[in-house]
Design an enzyme around this catalytic site. Structure first.
Site, PDB file in Angstrom:
ATOM      1  N   ASP A 172       0.775  -1.242   0.000  1.00  0.00           N
ATOM      2  CA  ASP A 172       0.000   0.000   0.000  1.00  0.00           C
ATOM      3  C   ASP A 172       0.806   1.292   0.000  1.00  0.00           C
ATOM      4  O   ASP A 172       0.517   2.212  -0.718  1.00  0.00           O
ATOM      5  CB  ASP A 172      -0.932   0.015   1.220  1.00  0.00           C
ATOM      6  CG  ASP A 172      -1.795  -1.233   1.311  1.00  0.00           C
ATOM      7  OD1 ASP A 172      -1.512  -2.238   0.625  1.00  0.00           O
ATOM      8  OD2 ASP A 172      -2.766  -1.207   2.083  1.00  0.00           O
ATOM      9  N   GLU A 402       2.558  -8.834  11.688  1.00  0.00           N
ATOM     10  CA  GLU A 402       2.190  -8.521  10.301  1.00  0.00           C
ATOM     11  C   GLU A 402       3.455  -8.291   9.466  1.00  0.00           C
ATOM     12  O   GLU A 402       3.585  -8.771   8.353  1.00  0.00           O
ATOM     13  CB  GLU A 402       1.317  -7.259  10.307  1.00  0.00           C
ATOM     14  CG  GLU A 402       0.897  -6.765   8.939  1.00  0.00           C
ATOM     15  CD  GLU A 402       0.015  -5.522   9.006  1.00  0.00           C
ATOM     16  OE1 GLU A 402      -0.221  -5.000  10.124  1.00  0.00           O
ATOM     17  OE2 GLU A 402      -0.441  -5.073   7.944  1.00  0.00           O
TER      18      GLU A 402
HETATM   19  C1  GLC Z   1      -2.533  -4.154   4.475  1.00  0.00           C
HETATM   20  C2  GLC Z   1      -1.493  -4.669   3.478  1.00  0.00           C
HETATM   21  C3  GLC Z   1      -2.149  -5.568   2.463  1.00  0.00           C
HETATM   22  C4  GLC Z   1      -2.889  -6.683   3.209  1.00  0.00           C
HETATM   23  C5  GLC Z   1      -3.843  -6.129   4.262  1.00  0.00           C
HETATM   24  C6  GLC Z   1      -4.412  -7.215   5.151  1.00  0.00           C
HETATM   25  O1  GLC Z   1      -3.466  -3.357   3.862  1.00  0.00           O
HETATM   26  O2  GLC Z   1      -0.825  -3.616   2.859  1.00  0.00           O
HETATM   27  O3  GLC Z   1      -1.213  -6.115   1.590  1.00  0.00           O
HETATM   28  O4  GLC Z   1      -3.559  -7.477   2.305  1.00  0.00           O
HETATM   29  O5  GLC Z   1      -3.159  -5.240   5.090  1.00  0.00           O
HETATM   30  O6  GLC Z   1      -3.386  -7.957   5.723  1.00  0.00           O
END
Ligand code: GLC
Length: 429
Positions: A172, A402
């Site tokens: 993102d 994450e």
């Molecule tokens: C964030 C990340 C994306 C992912 C989401 C859920 O938005 O950038 O890649 O899919 O989180 O984990």
């Protein structure tokens, strides 16, 4: 306990913990990435998470995919988020996206790693009857999804699909999008972000970026999700090397799964042609001077010259020729030694590198997994193994976060994270 016994019990404990995380994040058939911060079903998270489930519960693994495909739009798109149930811990929700469907969703997609995950699941599963039933149901939908990418996101048949939103890239807040995003107008209405209730702002995107993310969300809604209008007028259009690579690899994997069950469909010929077309177009994104594949801003026609790890996914896709592969292998080697752990999302030498901020430096395990597979495909098993081990070292140090601070290995973003657990299960089992 001997050293080896300690290591084994350590691995067993990691496996147990990773399984518990998937179970904890299971909302009855789909897995949230983590509770609170991401309370819905995300596209590429689910594909990767299904791989983790496959290691200990095959039926549950196929269920994950069934629910993801249940959100497919009539035009074939599989959305980036499916809002199965309401939640007030996330913004922007379905009202802002304005999706008109029964199952509420966002109106963009995400890197289509799904068919690649399914190919691995096909190879690993034991219950062949269950496999057969599920493939019969899934393959037509997957074919539609891949056709959607090529038809709607490459209407001029260039071989390089376009992405309309940084969130579509899954990476993102990558500095690769900075210039393209800066050209997007900002929204002027007030809104309340929810991500900052969960995570420190030093790890998240800034307001100036959010204002533009939201402009694009509204732009899709105001254009009634009409592909032609959006293609003609979207103020953000990028050839994302990560999406292009993942799509390419997944299309080849889909063709191979279809061939393994003797599926006949004229659409498969179209997909074969698209594979060839991308192979002949990819060098437009190669910079001979920097010996690197870059993302490209389709509107300004400029390459986005920031070294981000999405480009190493050309190895995963086997889109690099031998000379390019050597250059990328050498770069991966120095990238790895410049980082404390695995390959960071932005090269540590870049002036835009921030080791803890979302996609501007931290390490993500699933990207390292794909890079490692790519290096293996090009016959660099030692480097691939090094990436795997340095990724697993992060879990050892910090647990299932994450993402991880690329300098310190400290866990960042959401905790008890599904795709981190899934990749660990895949690697450890
Ligand atoms: C964030 C990340 C994306 C992912 C989401 C859920 O938005 O950038 O890649 O899919 O989180 O984990």
């Amino acid at each position: 306990m001997s050293n080896i016994a300690q290591q084994i019990s350590g691995v067993a404990a990691h496996i147990e913990q990773a399984k518990l995380i998937l179970k904890k994040n299971d909302l009855g058939g789909y897995t949230v990435p983590t509770h609170g911060l991401y309370p819905f079903q995300w596209n590429w998270d689910s594909a990767i998470t299904a791989l983790g489930w496959m290691m200990f519960d095959e039926a549950r693994a196929w269920k994950e995919i069934e629910l993801l495909l249940s959100g497919q739009w009539d035009n074939g798109m599989i959305p980036h988020v499916l809002f199965h149930k309401d939640s007030d811990t996330y913004f922007p929700g379905p009202d802002v996206w304005g999706s008109h469907l029964k199952l509420k969703s966002t109106s963009i997609s995400q890197p289509p790693v799904l068919a690649s995950a399914i190919k691995i699941m096909v190879e690993q599963c034991q219950d062949k009857d269950l496999l057969k039933q599920n493939l019969a149901q899934f393959l037509p939908k997957l074919i539609e999804y891949h056709l959607w990418w090529y038809r709607e996101r490459d209407p001029e048949n260039t071989g390089l699909v376009v992405s309309y939103h940084p969130w579509e890239s899954g990476m993102d807040n990558s500095p690769a999008w900075d210039d393209a995003l800066a050209a997007v107008p900002a929204v002027t209405w007030e809104y309340q972000r929810r991500d900052l209730n969960h995570i420190d702002s030093s790890q998240r995107p800034k307001k100036k970026e959010y204002d533009r993310y939201l402009y694009l969300v509204e732009f899709f809604k105001n254009n009634q999700f009409d592909s032609e209008k959006i293609y003609a007028n979207c103020p953000y259009k990028v050839n994302d090397i990560g999406i292009i690579s993942i799509l390419h690899k997944a299309t080849k994997d889909l063709l191979s799964v279809c061939a393994s069950v003797n599926l006949q469909d004229d659409a498969l010929d179209i997909l074969e042609q698209k594979v060839k077309l991308t192979e002949s177009a990819i060098n437009q994104l190669w910079c001979e001077n920097d010996q690197f594949f870059y993302n490209r801003d389709v509107i300004t026609k400029q390459l986005c010259r920031v070294k981000t790890n999405g480009s190493l996914l050309t190895l995963f896709a086997e889109l690099a020729d031998q000379k390019q592969a050597i250059a990328l292998k050498d770069l991966s080697t120095s990238w790895l030694s410049a980082s404390a752990y695995a390959v960071s999302s932005t090269h540590p030498d870049s002036e835009l590198y921030e080791p803890q901020r979302y996609w501007r430096g931290p390490v993500w395990l699933h990207i390292n997994w794909m890079i490692a597979l790519g290096l293996e495909a090009y016959n660099y098993p030692q480097l691939s193994e090094k990436i795997k081990n340095s990724s697993l070292a992060l879990i050892n140090k910090s647990g299932y976060f994450e993402y991880f601070n690329a300098d310190t290995g400290e866990g960042c973003g959401g905790g008890d994270f599904s795709w981190t657990a899934a990749i660990a299960l895949y690697w450890l089992l």
